[in-house]
Design a protein around this motif. Structure first.
Motif: not given
Ligand SMILES: [Zn+2]
Ligand SMILES: [Zn+2]
Length: 180
Positions: A75-77, A91-93, A95-97
């Protein structure tokens, strides 16, 4: 049945991805399995010119986490794949979070070092990592080492507390309280 070969892992991951509620064009995603001794459980690569995403899964991480935990990595990918396809970058900003939270996916690429719990065989050198209190963590007496079939102990990595039974788990959980 949990995947037992790299091919099975890749096809299980592809099938699983179709069930994840995220708007990723899976026809434009390649899946591959890495044997390199990397610490990360997965990676998502983007070829901007060809607009193709490659999700690379780490075999050793799958073997260590087990399928249920590993779906979190998938799911992360997929969140990375979604960002790449939609925004051309990832990235892991924030929006990603936010998207990761929607899918109950870990915000950070999981590495072996992040695991809260370790399963350690009493007779061979097998060990496995777990992030959450899964059945294998709560009721170790019902499961066996994934390699030799012997019993194993569970270790809470940060505190070093150990248990081999459900009763032992309950004691550790109570003693650790907020430090769990
Ligand atoms: Zn990642
Ligand atoms: Zn063993």
């Amino acid at each position: 049945m949990e995947p037992e070969t790299r091919e099975e892992l890749l096809s299980a991951a592809e099938r699983y991805a179709e069930t994840v509620p995220i708007a990723v064009d899976l026809d434009a995603v390649e899946w591959e399995c890495s044997d390199r001794a990397v610490r990360r459980a997965g990676a998502c690569l983007y070829d901007r010119r060809a607009a193709r995403v490659t999700i690379r899964l780490t075999w050793d991480a799958y073997r260590s986490f087990g399928w249920d935990e590993f779906t979190g990595t998938i799911r992360h990918e997929l969140v990375h794949a979604w960002e790449f396809q939609r925004f051309g970058e990832s990235g892991h900003g924030p929006r990603f979070a936010e998207k990761a939270r929607e899918l109950d996916a870990p915000r950070h690429c999981r590495s072996f070092a992040d695991a809260r719990l370790r399963l350690v065989c009493s007779s061979c050198d097998w060990d496995a990592r777990r992030f959450r209190a899964s059945k294998a963590v709560k009721r170790p007496e019902r499961r066996r080492c994934g390699n030799c079939g012997a019993r194993y102990r569970v270790e809470h990595v940060e505190s070093g507390r150990r248990w081999r039974t459900h009763a032992g788990y309950l004691v550790a959980r109570r003693k650790l309280g907020n430090d769990w």
